[in-house]
Design a protein around this motif. Sequence first.
Motif, PDB file in Angstrom:
ATOM      1  N   ARG A 207       0.679  -1.255  -0.123  1.00  0.00           N
ATOM      2  CA  ARG A 207      -0.035  -0.039  -0.013  1.00  0.00           C
ATOM      3  C   ARG A 207       0.890   1.301  -0.091  1.00  0.00           C
ATOM      4  NH1 ARG A 207      -5.631   0.217  -0.636  1.00  0.00           N
ATOM      5  NH2 ARG A 207      -6.419   2.231  -0.495  1.00  0.00           N
ATOM      6  N   GLU A 211       0.227   4.158  -2.831  1.00  0.00           N
ATOM      7  CA  GLU A 211      -0.069   5.572  -2.231  1.00  0.00           C
ATOM      8  C   GLU A 211       1.063   6.647  -2.823  1.00  0.00           C
ATOM      9  OE1 GLU A 211      -0.722   5.203   1.876  1.00  0.00           O
ATOM     10  OE2 GLU A 211      -2.587   4.577   1.681  1.00  0.00           O
ATOM     11  N   GLY A 234      -9.499  -4.277   3.035  1.00  0.00           N
ATOM     12  CA  GLY A 234      -8.729  -3.328   3.681  1.00  0.00           C
ATOM     13  C   GLY A 234      -8.225  -3.922   4.902  1.00  0.00           C
ATOM     14  N   ASP A 240     -10.265   2.104  14.222  1.00  0.00           N
ATOM     15  CA  ASP A 240     -11.495   1.583  13.673  1.00  0.00           C
ATOM     16  C   ASP A 240     -12.742   1.380  14.627  1.00  0.00           C
ATOM     17  OD1 ASP A 240     -10.421   1.679  11.003  1.00  0.00           O
ATOM     18  OD2 ASP A 240     -10.236  -0.567  10.831  1.00  0.00           O
ATOM     19  N   ASP A 295     -14.906   7.356   5.452  1.00  0.00           N
ATOM     20  CA  ASP A 295     -13.261   7.278   5.505  1.00  0.00           C
ATOM     21  C   ASP A 295     -12.740   6.575   4.561  1.00  0.00           C
ATOM     22  OD1 ASP A 295     -10.530   6.919   6.342  1.00  0.00           O
ATOM     23  OD2 ASP A 295     -11.259   5.477   8.103  1.00  0.00           O
ATOM     24  N   HIS A 296     -12.449   7.165   3.652  1.00  0.00           N
ATOM     25  CA  HIS A 296     -12.057   6.899   2.093  1.00  0.00           C
ATOM     26  C   HIS A 296     -10.720   5.919   2.234  1.00  0.00           C
ATOM     27  CE1 HIS A 296     -15.306   8.397  -0.127  1.00  0.00           C
ATOM     28  NE2 HIS A 296     -15.401   9.643   0.387  1.00  0.00           N
ATOM     29  N   ARG A 297     -10.691   4.503   1.961  1.00  0.00           N
ATOM     30  CA  ARG A 297      -9.489   3.940   1.897  1.00  0.00           C
ATOM     31  C   ARG A 297      -9.103   3.223   0.276  1.00  0.00           C
ATOM     32  NH1 ARG A 297      -9.728   1.042   7.700  1.00  0.00           N
ATOM     33  NH2 ARG A 297     -10.328   3.065   8.881  1.00  0.00           N
ATOM     34  N   SER A 315     -13.712   0.906   2.289  1.00  0.00           N
ATOM     35  CA  SER A 315     -13.907   2.327   2.923  1.00  0.00           C
ATOM     36  C   SER A 315     -14.647   2.191   4.249  1.00  0.00           C
ATOM     37  CB  SER A 315     -14.160   3.546   2.031  1.00  0.00           C
ATOM     38  OG  SER A 315     -13.353   3.711   1.039  1.00  0.00           O
TER      39      SER A 315
END
Length: 326
Positions: A207, A211, A234, A240, A295-297, A315
């Motif tokens: 990841r 990114e 994810g 969380d 919470d965009h992932r 997300s």
Amino acid sequence: MQSQNSADLHADTPMPLRVDRAYDVALGLRSFELMLPDGAALPEFTPGAHIKVQTPNGLLRKYSLCNAPEERHRYVITVKREELSRGGSASMHDDLKVGDTLPTSLPDNAFPLVDNAKAYLFIAGGIGITPLLSMIRSFGDLAPAPWKLIYLSRFANTTAFLDELGQPGWKKNVKIHHSEGQPDQEFDLWPALEKPNTAHVYCCGPRPLMEAVRDMTGHWSPKNIHFESFDEGGKTLPDDKAFQVRLARSGQSFEVPVGMSILGAMRAHGCNTASSCESGTCGTCRTGLLEGEADHRDMVLMPEEMDRHIMVCVSRAKSAELVLDL
């Protein structure tokens, strides 16, 4: 591993394949060649495709096909042994033997190769080389466009396919960097990405690498940047929390617990929606967001889209509830 009959197969892995070969390609990396028991031709696949398998300990795992698509007699997957995982990769390494049956899905492709590109830039991190290798192999002796591979790993002895990538026909197109022992340690990707052009960039790996590539290609056309990840659902983060999801059209409401994706919770409550990669990289599960703060992932949505859409495969929510256009 005991052979399994069709009655024992998971719905996601309806095709029993035989392990024809199993061999190490680097430290902690093992390749498996899979065939139909009768040796018949396998279903076709395209470069970048993956299959799901039911590991010997019963878990479902997704692996890229790394052989050339024209090879219809076998599928080849390469598995990294992940000591901190839930045991799927360890089970593949320790328990899966030549002659065993491995329940397998039909090939799917959430990372397709654009076949009319002017050029290709492949960026691999560790085991992320596997789908990119299939793409390169699909080119054969005469590539349809210029290509370059940047292959990043930590150690030489954990880097797969070094001999093949070093062959005379490919070597000039390949840059391999091992961060351990290198004077500059981390490889600088910026010179390759600073000036946007007509090349299509394909990135697969950890990841942080994806990114970094996403951040460095913000000035590129989004249509030219492609990511693949196998972090399904994810990763669970320390902060969380559980949250509620309400489906506006059906009126259904349910909780999404820690450790489960919105997509997983929807399935548990009988709600199905389109999905493919389930790692936030392909965009198939894009869903309208009507209320709440996400919470965009994912690796897909542009900043201007984040107030109105969410990728339900990875997300989560910052607010107590999300209302989806479903």
